[in-house]
Design an enzyme around this catalytic site. Structure first.
Site, PDB file in Angstrom:
ATOM      1  N   ARG A  97      33.865  28.487  39.339  1.00 12.99           N
ATOM      2  CA  ARG A  97      35.296  28.609  39.110  1.00 12.99           C
ATOM      3  C   ARG A  97      35.720  27.572  38.070  1.00 12.99           C
ATOM      4  O   ARG A  97      35.225  26.442  38.081  1.00 12.99           O
ATOM      5  CB  ARG A  97      36.081  28.348  40.410  1.00 12.99           C
ATOM      6  CG  ARG A  97      36.007  29.470  41.426  1.00 12.99           C
ATOM      7  CD  ARG A  97      36.826  30.682  40.998  1.00 12.99           C
ATOM      8  NE  ARG A  97      36.784  31.747  41.974  1.00 12.99           N
ATOM      9  CZ  ARG A  97      35.926  32.774  41.949  1.00 12.99           C
ATOM     10  NH1 ARG A  97      35.042  32.873  40.986  1.00 12.99           N
ATOM     11  NH2 ARG A  97      35.977  33.709  42.874  1.00 12.99           N
TER      12      ARG A  97
ATOM     13  N   HIS B 108      34.278  35.836  32.236  1.00 11.41           N
ATOM     14  CA  HIS B 108      34.099  35.981  33.691  1.00 11.41           C
ATOM     15  C   HIS B 108      33.343  37.275  34.040  1.00 11.41           C
ATOM     16  O   HIS B 108      33.846  38.120  34.760  1.00 11.41           O
ATOM     17  CB  HIS B 108      35.472  35.945  34.400  1.00 11.41           C
ATOM     18  CG  HIS B 108      35.368  35.589  35.857  1.00 11.41           C
ATOM     19  ND1 HIS B 108      36.305  34.851  36.522  1.00 11.41           N
ATOM     20  CD2 HIS B 108      34.429  35.881  36.790  1.00 11.41           C
ATOM     21  CE1 HIS B 108      35.960  34.702  37.793  1.00 11.41           C
ATOM     22  NE2 HIS B 108      34.817  35.328  37.982  1.00 11.41           N
TER      23      HIS B 108
HETATM   24  C1  OXD Z   1      33.427  36.516  42.623  1.00 13.85           C
HETATM   25  C2  OXD Z   1      33.720  36.500  41.189  1.00 13.85           C
HETATM   26  O1  OXD Z   1      33.897  35.644  43.360  1.00 13.85           O
HETATM   27  O2  OXD Z   1      33.421  37.507  40.496  1.00 13.85           O
HETATM   28  O3  OXD Z   1      32.701  37.421  43.064  1.00 13.85           O
HETATM   29  O4  OXD Z   1      34.252  35.532  40.665  1.00 13.85           O
END
Ligand code: OXD
Length: 309
Positions: free
Chosen positions: A224, A272
């Site tokens: 993250r 992402h």
């Molecule tokens: C997840 C993401 O948590 O794709 O799966 O970030």
């Protein structure tokens, strides 16, 4: 009774298709068009508007549509008595391993430098170490971290891991807690972050962490964005202490157009995409938990709200 999908801004047709293919009778509602909130017993959620789940009084289970649940726990009105589950899926693990292995191999085989040489018209081979001399350290040895570790080890990298609390980690040297963090970082040439985002891990990756890595280390963040103090990474790369970074996640997504990461010569970014949930495989766990929730059985992959994962 029904299953509600609450994933604003996403096209959920593939999910509905995959769920219906396995269970044609299933009643599926897609937020915001939920005709009868009191009939919803199972919610499938990704980045929902805070407060929406509180309006579903009969919920028996809230399932994240991904591996992470940080967005759920940030909802101040998250219904307190309802169990939360996250996805643990072989395809999520596979795609995460592909991404990290590619990033580690590209760094190890100096592809960025060869790309630069190509741009300069330079034909020149660079020295190559044995892969076992490249030490990869994984922060976070949960389902994804352990799988990624085993794939990197299969390629020949020397792999070790770090986790906040002691637990067994099959076949991989594991460092635990703050006392062993310095030793872990000191022997890490490629640092891979797969920690969950919790109040304890927010801003964890800062100048103190980067300073303890060997000069020339490389950093990969696939967890993250909020785990990383972005200015500290920029300073560590610009000073030459870190060789560079591969980032898939950011504090703000999409990454703002004026962000320095876009044009940085030694920071590579992706939007992402390291690991993307595949409806075909993920619906198996979702439907299993749906039936378990309705019949009051123990759910798979429950989240500990206290720990935050
Ligand atoms: C997840 C993401 O948590 O794709 O799966 O970030």
């Amino acid at each position: 009774m029904s299953l509600a999908i609450i994933c604003p801004g996403r096209d959920m047709r593939a999910w509905v298709f995959a769920l219906k293919a396995r269970e044609p009778q299933l009643e599926i509602e897609i937020w915001p068009d939920i005709a009868n909130p009191a009939a919803v017993e199972f919610a499938l959620v990704w980045k929902h508007p805070p407060g929406v789940l509180a309006g579903l009084p009969k919920l028996r289970c809230i399932s994240s549509l991904g591996a992470g649940v940080d967005f759920l726990l940030q909802d101040p009105q998250l219904p307190s008595g309802v169990p939360l589950v996250r996805l643990v899926d072989d395809e999520l693990k596979q795609s995460m391993a592909e991404y990290v292995c590619l990033g580690a191999l590209q760094h190890f085989r100096q592809f960025d430098q060869y790309r630069q040489q190509q741009a300069n018209g330079t034909w020149q081979s660079r020295s190559l170490q044995h892969i076992s001399t490249m030490r990869v350290g994984i922060l976070g040895l949960g389902e994804l971290g352990s799988h990624v570790a085993s794939r990197l080890a299969a390629l020949g990298f020397s792999v070790h891991g770090w986790r906040r609390s002691a637990a067994s980690s099959e076949g991989i040297r594991c460092f635990c807690g703050n006392e062993e963090l310095a030793a872990f970082l000191g022997m890490t040439d490629i640092l891979v972050c797969l920690l969950p985002l919790t109040p304890v891990t927010r801003d964890f990756l800062d100048c103190r962490v980067f300073r303890q890595l060997p000069v020339g280390a490389f950093f990969i963040n696939v967890a993250r964005g909020e785990l990383l103090v972005e200015q500290d990474l920029l300073a560590a790369v610009d000073s030459g202490h870190l060789a560079g970074a591969l980032l898939d996640v950011f504090r703000q997504e999409p990454l703002p157009g004026e962000h320095p990461f876009w044009l940085h010569p030694r920071i590579r970014i992706t939007p992402h995409i390291a690991s993307i949930t595949n409806p075909e495989s993920a619906v198996l766990q979702i439907l299993e938990n749906y039936h378990r929730a309705l019949s009051g059985q123990a759910l798979l992959h429950c989240v500990d709200r206290q720990r935050g994962y």
